[in-house]
Design a protein around this motif. Sequence first.
Motif, PDB file in Angstrom:
ATOM      1  N   THR A 136       1.298  -1.376   0.358  1.00 45.35           N
ATOM      2  CA  THR A 136       0.041   0.053  -0.044  1.00 45.35           C
ATOM      3  C   THR A 136       0.920   1.898  -0.327  1.00 45.35           C
ATOM      4  N   ALA A 137       1.897   1.736   0.726  1.00 43.73           N
ATOM      5  CA  ALA A 137       2.983   2.305   0.494  1.00 43.73           C
ATOM      6  C   ALA A 137       3.752   2.805   0.160  1.00 43.73           C
ATOM      7  N   PHE A 138       3.750   2.085  -1.657  1.00 48.92           N
ATOM      8  CA  PHE A 138       3.953   2.203  -2.725  1.00 48.92           C
ATOM      9  C   PHE A 138       2.938   1.611  -3.932  1.00 48.92           C
ATOM     10  N   THR A 139       1.933   1.632  -3.660  1.00 44.41           N
ATOM     11  CA  THR A 139       0.620   1.937  -5.260  1.00 44.41           C
ATOM     12  C   THR A 139       0.542   3.657  -4.786  1.00 44.41           C
ATOM     13  N   HIS A 140       0.553   3.390  -5.811  1.00 46.65           N
ATOM     14  CA  HIS A 140      -0.341   5.072  -6.300  1.00 46.65           C
ATOM     15  C   HIS A 140      -1.542   5.329  -5.781  1.00 46.65           C
ATOM     16  N   PRO A 141      -1.989   6.656  -5.076  1.00 48.35           N
ATOM     17  CA  PRO A 141      -2.866   6.404  -4.123  1.00 48.35           C
ATOM     18  C   PRO A 141      -4.604   6.107  -5.096  1.00 48.35           C
ATOM     19  N   GLU A 142      -4.243   6.549  -6.423  1.00 44.99           N
ATOM     20  CA  GLU A 142      -5.693   6.312  -7.120  1.00 44.99           C
ATOM     21  C   GLU A 142      -6.314   4.790  -7.010  1.00 44.99           C
ATOM     22  N   ASP A 143      -4.766   3.905  -6.996  1.00 51.02           N
ATOM     23  CA  ASP A 143      -4.992   2.443  -7.181  1.00 51.02           C
ATOM     24  C   ASP A 143      -5.536   1.459  -5.420  1.00 51.02           C
ATOM     25  N   ARG A 144      -5.363   2.416  -4.557  1.00 50.58           N
ATOM     26  CA  ARG A 144      -5.146   1.290  -3.743  1.00 50.58           C
ATOM     27  C   ARG A 144      -6.558   0.859  -3.641  1.00 50.58           C
ATOM     28  N   ASP A 145      -7.843   1.597  -3.822  1.00 48.30           N
ATOM     29  CA  ASP A 145      -9.051   0.497  -3.441  1.00 48.30           C
ATOM     30  C   ASP A 145      -9.697  -0.082  -4.900  1.00 48.30           C
ATOM     31  N   LEU A 146      -8.464  -0.428  -5.614  1.00 48.12           N
ATOM     32  CA  LEU A 146      -8.369  -1.319  -6.461  1.00 48.12           C
ATOM     33  C   LEU A 146      -7.672  -2.688  -5.891  1.00 48.12           C
ATOM     34  N   VAL A 147      -6.554  -2.227  -5.833  1.00 41.33           N
ATOM     35  CA  VAL A 147      -4.996  -2.888  -5.186  1.00 41.33           C
ATOM     36  C   VAL A 147      -5.629  -4.234  -3.428  1.00 41.33           C
TER      37      VAL A 147
END
Length: 181
Positions: A136-147
Motif C-alpha cells: 500500500t505504501a508503494f501503490t499509487h493513491p488512485e489504485d489503493r482501493d483496487l489493490v
Amino acid sequence: DPDPDAWQPEDVLMAPLYSADGGLDGVLSVDLPVGGRKPGKDQCELLEMFAAQAAIAIDNARLHWALRRSVAELEREQQLLQASEESFRLTFENAPSGMAMRGLRPPAEGRLLRVNAALSNLLGYPEGELRRDGLTAFTHPEDRDLVALEANVLRERGDVKGGEALIEGLRRKAPRDPAVL
C-alpha cells in the motif's frame, strides 16, 4: 493295552493365535509334551495363555514394522518437501521478475513476508523497507482501493492469479530513481 494318558504319535495339541481384531494369525502346535503324557487342564490353560501372549507379540511386531515404514515414508516426504522449498526459494530469490509474498491471513494479513531483489530494484526501495511498509505504501493513491479489492478477492479465493492489478498499481507510483522503470 496302551496307557490312555500317554501321548500317542497321532495326538495333536494346538492353540489358536488370535490378533487384536479377532482374526486368526496362526496356530501354536505342541508335538511332544514333557513327560510323554497328554497335558492336563492346567497345562492346556497355560498353553492358551502362552498362545495369547505370542499373538500379542506378533501384533506388536506388525505395529513396530508399520511404524518403521511410516517413519521412513515421513522422512522421505520431509526430504522431498525440503528439496521443494529450496527449489522455490532459489527460484523466488533469483527470478528476473519482481516477486513478493503477501500474508493472506492474520496475523500476517497484508504484510509482505518476502520480497525478491528484482522487485526491490524495480521499485527502487530496499527489501526491508518494502517488507516493513507493505504494498500500500508503494501503490499509487488512485489504485489503493483496487489493490485492496484485488487482495480481498485473492484471499477469499486462495488464488494466486490476478496479481497484475497489484503490480500495475505499483508501477503508476514513481520510484525513487525514474531510470528504474
